[in-house]
Write a protein that holds these residues in place. Structure first.
Motif, PDB file in Angstrom:
ATOM      1  N   ALA A  40       0.828  -1.204   0.000  1.00  0.00           N
ATOM      2  CA  ALA A  40       0.000   0.000   0.000  1.00  0.00           C
ATOM      3  C   ALA A  40       0.863   1.256   0.000  1.00  0.00           C
ATOM      4  N   ALA A  41       1.961   1.249   0.742  1.00  0.00           N
ATOM      5  CA  ALA A  41       2.844   2.414   0.773  1.00  0.00           C
ATOM      6  C   ALA A  41       3.487   2.652  -0.585  1.00  0.00           C
ATOM      7  N   ILE A  42       3.896   1.586  -1.262  1.00  0.00           N
ATOM      8  CA  ILE A  42       4.499   1.735  -2.590  1.00  0.00           C
ATOM      9  C   ILE A  42       3.461   2.239  -3.582  1.00  0.00           C
ATOM     10  N   ARG A  43       2.257   1.733  -3.489  1.00  0.00           N
ATOM     11  CA  ARG A  43       1.190   2.230  -4.364  1.00  0.00           C
ATOM     12  C   ARG A  43       0.916   3.703  -4.098  1.00  0.00           C
ATOM     13  N   GLN A  44       0.959   4.111  -2.844  1.00  0.00           N
ATOM     14  CA  GLN A  44       0.711   5.506  -2.510  1.00  0.00           C
ATOM     15  C   GLN A  44       1.785   6.407  -3.108  1.00  0.00           C
ATOM     16  N   MET A  45       3.049   5.992  -3.022  1.00  0.00           N
ATOM     17  CA  MET A  45       4.147   6.763  -3.617  1.00  0.00           C
ATOM     18  C   MET A  45       4.192   6.602  -5.131  1.00  0.00           C
ATOM     19  N   GLY A  46       3.705   5.479  -5.637  1.00  0.00           N
ATOM     20  CA  GLY A  46       3.756   5.192  -7.065  1.00  0.00           C
ATOM     21  C   GLY A  46       5.026   4.506  -7.499  1.00  0.00           C
ATOM     22  N   TRP A  97       9.703  -8.643   3.681  1.00  0.00           N
ATOM     23  CA  TRP A  97       8.393  -8.472   3.038  1.00  0.00           C
ATOM     24  C   TRP A  97       8.527  -7.854   1.650  1.00  0.00           C
ATOM     25  N   LEU A  98       9.488  -6.961   1.469  1.00  0.00           N
ATOM     26  CA  LEU A  98       9.648  -6.319   0.157  1.00  0.00           C
ATOM     27  C   LEU A  98      10.027  -7.342  -0.894  1.00  0.00           C
ATOM     28  N   GLU A  99      11.017  -8.187  -0.618  1.00  0.00           N
ATOM     29  CA  GLU A  99      11.409  -9.221  -1.569  1.00  0.00           C
ATOM     30  C   GLU A  99      10.295 -10.235  -1.796  1.00  0.00           C
ATOM     31  N   GLN A 100       9.529 -10.533  -0.752  1.00  0.00           N
ATOM     32  CA  GLN A 100       8.428 -11.474  -0.915  1.00  0.00           C
ATOM     33  C   GLN A 100       7.383 -10.931  -1.877  1.00  0.00           C
ATOM     34  N   LEU A 101       7.076  -9.652  -1.774  1.00  0.00           N
ATOM     35  CA  LEU A 101       6.094  -9.055  -2.686  1.00  0.00           C
ATOM     36  C   LEU A 101       6.601  -9.072  -4.125  1.00  0.00           C
ATOM     37  N   LEU A 102       7.908  -8.889  -4.310  1.00  0.00           N
ATOM     38  CA  LEU A 102       8.481  -8.995  -5.652  1.00  0.00           C
ATOM     39  C   LEU A 102       8.343 -10.423  -6.183  1.00  0.00           C
ATOM     40  N   ALA A 103       8.727 -11.400  -5.378  1.00  0.00           N
ATOM     41  CA  ALA A 103       8.665 -12.799  -5.820  1.00  0.00           C
ATOM     42  C   ALA A 103       7.233 -13.252  -6.066  1.00  0.00           C
ATOM     43  N   GLU A 104       6.290 -12.676  -5.333  1.00  0.00           N
ATOM     44  CA  GLU A 104       4.880 -13.048  -5.499  1.00  0.00           C
ATOM     45  C   GLU A 104       4.231 -12.369  -6.697  1.00  0.00           C
ATOM     46  N   GLY A 105       4.935 -11.437  -7.328  1.00  0.00           N
ATOM     47  CA  GLY A 105       4.391 -10.772  -8.507  1.00  0.00           C
ATOM     48  C   GLY A 105       3.561  -9.549  -8.221  1.00  0.00           C
ATOM     49  N   ALA A 106       3.551  -9.062  -6.978  1.00  0.00           N
ATOM     50  CA  ALA A 106       2.816  -7.841  -6.667  1.00  0.00           C
ATOM     51  C   ALA A 106       3.588  -6.603  -7.110  1.00  0.00           C
ATOM     52  N   LEU A 107       4.897  -6.743  -7.265  1.00  0.00           N
ATOM     53  CA  LEU A 107       5.779  -5.667  -7.702  1.00  0.00           C
ATOM     54  C   LEU A 107       6.612  -6.135  -8.876  1.00  0.00           C
ATOM     55  N   PHE A 108       7.139  -5.182  -9.633  1.00  0.00           N
ATOM     56  CA  PHE A 108       8.179  -5.487 -10.609  1.00  0.00           C
ATOM     57  C   PHE A 108       9.217  -4.390 -10.535  1.00  0.00           C
ATOM     58  N   GLU A 109      10.361  -4.631 -11.148  1.00  0.00           N
ATOM     59  CA  GLU A 109      11.430  -3.642 -11.169  1.00  0.00           C
ATOM     60  C   GLU A 109      11.596  -3.073 -12.567  1.00  0.00           C
ATOM     61  N   TYR A 110      11.784  -1.759 -12.609  1.00  0.00           N
ATOM     62  CA  TYR A 110      12.131  -1.130 -13.879  1.00  0.00           C
ATOM     63  C   TYR A 110      12.596   0.292 -13.616  1.00  0.00           C
ATOM     64  N   PRO A 162       4.413  -1.034  -8.532  1.00  0.00           N
ATOM     65  CA  PRO A 162       3.280  -1.965  -8.477  1.00  0.00           C
ATOM     66  C   PRO A 162       3.061  -2.634  -9.835  1.00  0.00           C
ATOM     67  N   ILE A 163       2.785  -3.922  -9.815  1.00  0.00           N
ATOM     68  CA  ILE A 163       2.699  -4.693 -11.054  1.00  0.00           C
ATOM     69  C   ILE A 163       1.590  -4.182 -11.969  1.00  0.00           C
ATOM     70  N   GLU A 164       0.534  -3.594 -11.403  1.00  0.00           N
ATOM     71  CA  GLU A 164      -0.552  -3.111 -12.252  1.00  0.00           C
ATOM     72  C   GLU A 164      -0.119  -1.948 -13.136  1.00  0.00           C
ATOM     73  N   ASP A 165       1.040  -1.357 -12.850  1.00  0.00           N
ATOM     74  CA  ASP A 165       1.541  -0.245 -13.658  1.00  0.00           C
ATOM     75  C   ASP A 165       2.534  -0.691 -14.729  1.00  0.00           C
ATOM     76  N   TYR A 166       2.674  -1.989 -14.928  1.00  0.00           N
ATOM     77  CA  TYR A 166       3.643  -2.486 -15.916  1.00  0.00           C
ATOM     78  C   TYR A 166       3.417  -1.854 -17.289  1.00  0.00           C
ATOM     79  N   GLY A 167       2.166  -1.772 -17.717  1.00  0.00           N
ATOM     80  CA  GLY A 167       1.875  -1.232 -19.049  1.00  0.00           C
ATOM     81  C   GLY A 167       2.313   0.206 -19.222  1.00  0.00           C
ATOM     82  N   LEU A 168       2.435   0.964 -18.128  1.00  0.00           N
ATOM     83  CA  LEU A 168       2.854   2.360 -18.228  1.00  0.00           C
ATOM     84  C   LEU A 168       4.327   2.497 -18.594  1.00  0.00           C
TER      85      LEU A 168
END
Length: 428
Positions: free
Chosen positions: A46-52, A81-94, A103-109
């Motif tokens: 939620a904090a990462i989504r809030q910051m974007g 918890w941060l690495e777990q969210l990455l491995a679970e696919g809730a986050l991606f890196e770019y 947040p993974i939902e922003d991948y298309g952006l």
């Protein structure tokens, strides 16, 4: 200095004081008040989504920046918890602001950036792809056949020593494949990246889902303003590094105001408009009425969104900040890795610290209050509390202060830390 606005101010434009503008910004960033409950794993996302976006940096004299940015907002929480969210696919890196968790939902952006990696500057080497195509293909074939791999899984074969700017060929190949979207980061272990094929990390994606470039520009503009709480026109493009020309940005801002997606405000003493996301309309009204009360005192990362834009930090907080780890030691003014001190809506100082985890000791090499900040007993207690919490998060119950400016504040802070430490031991 005034920043050109998308439109001139008019008398009916609602106004904010500078203090209210700061409060609105901190509320949007999750830094207005201390949390009242212990963080759970979902709060990290939620904090990462809030910051974007959560910027990545590997320097860890205190804590690696992404962990510290989250701690400033969430308090104590388990770093895995941060690495777990990455491995679970809730986050991606770019490459978002810079290298970031998103947040993974922003991948298309960000997919358009992957499809035109040559426009990414130093992050992608056209020359390397042209001259080392066979080597790049070999790295890709290895991952395709064997699964996710680290850079460390490839033995250096060019005979050169390692170094910050001396990546081995396989690491360069991994990075160009990552920037072009062929590879994604599947997980991290001990903060080391594991690269894997994008179709294995994100199997549900296909480029038929790609939003138009106009839609991407609109969504990132709105996301920037929302994450900032309020934004001068000159602040917006930096947040997600959108590089939008000023005239185009002005047209988009006006269009978004006309449709009600953005609200235009004034800030006392500024000649240009600021913009507020419509979702923050109630927050903006509360700020204008003086009902947003910043009470949080905490320590910020140098890569926190509040301070990563040096010009914005100066304009909004009067805080002239520079990260000096890349400055020669003899030319540093404050220290190697100075951390801003946020106290009740103001940036009141900075400290250069190092966590000696094996010794259980948190060292403050230097601490400096900003000019004009009065070192009251309440300030001492607020800062001592924030420092103590940060030190204990690193399992460092002993806090030492080598140098402070002004010196009496350092002495008062040391006494408060000692008293607090004794009280904590009695409570335990």
């Amino acid at each position: 200095m005034p920043i050109p606005s998308a439109a001139p101010l008019s008398p009916p434009t609602p106004a904010l004081s500078l203090a209210a503008a700061r409060a609105l910004h901190l509320a949007a960033q999750g830094l207005l008040q201390a949390r009242r409950r212990k963080a759970v794993k979902a709060d990290v996302l939620a904090a990462i989504r809030q910051m974007g976006v959560l910027q990545i940096d590997t320097i860890h004299v205190v804590a690696r920046s992404p962990y510290l940015v989250l701690w400033s907002r969430l308090g104590d929480y388990p770093q895995p918890w941060l690495e777990q969210l990455l491995a679970e696919g809730a986050l991606f890196e770019y490459w978002a602001h810079e290298a970031s968790f998103v947040p993974i939902e922003d991948y298309g952006l960000y997919r358009h950036r992957m499809l035109d990696p040559a426009a990414m500057g130093w992050k992608y080497s056209v020359k390397w792809m042209a001259e080392q195509g066979d080597a790049v293909a070999a790295v890709l074939a290895h991952i395709r056949a064997n699964g996710a791999a680290r850079s460390a899984d490839f033995e250096r074969t060019d005979g050169q020593a390692g170094g910050w700017w001396s990546w081995k060929p396989e690491k360069r190949s991994l990075e160009v494949l990552f920037t072009s979207g062929v590879l994604m980061i599947a997980r991290r272990h001990n903060f080391q990246r594991y690269y894997d094929l994008a179709e294995r990390v994100l199997p549900g994606w296909h480029d038929g889902l790609l939003p138009s470039e106009d839609e991407v520009r609109r969504r990132l503009l709105l996301a920037s303003v929302k994450a900032l709480g309020l934004a001068r026109a000159g602040w917006i493009s930096d947040y997600f590094r959108t590089k939008q020309p000023r005239a185009s940005l002005a047209r988009d801002l006006q269009a978004l105001v006309d449709e009600g997606a953005l609200l235009r405000y004034a800030v006392d003493g500024w000649m240009d408009a600021v913009y507020v996301h419509a979702d923050h309309a109630d927050l903006a009204r509360a700020a204008a009425a003086g009902k947003l009360a910043p009470t949080l005192t905490t320590i910020l990362s140098p890569f926190d969104p509040v301070v990563w834009d040096r010009r914005r930090a100066l304009e909004l907080f009067g805080f002239d900040y520079r990260l000096e780890c890349y400055t020669p030691a003899e030319k540093r003014q404050y220290g190697y890795f100075t951390l801003p001190i946020l106290r009740r809506g103001a940036l009141v100082g900075r400290l250069d610290a190092k966590a000696h985890r094996a010794q259980g000791r948190f060292e403050i090499k230097s601490l400096a209050l900003e000019e004009g900040v009065r070192p009251s007993p309440r300030l001492v207690q607020d800062v001592a509390g924030a420092v103590r919490r940060l030190a204990l998060w690193h399992a460092c119950p002993q806090v030492d202060i080598a140098q402070a400016q002004p010196a009496p504040f350092g002495q008062q802070l040391a006494a408060a830390l000692q008293d607090g430490g004794q009280a904590a031991r009695r409570a335990a």
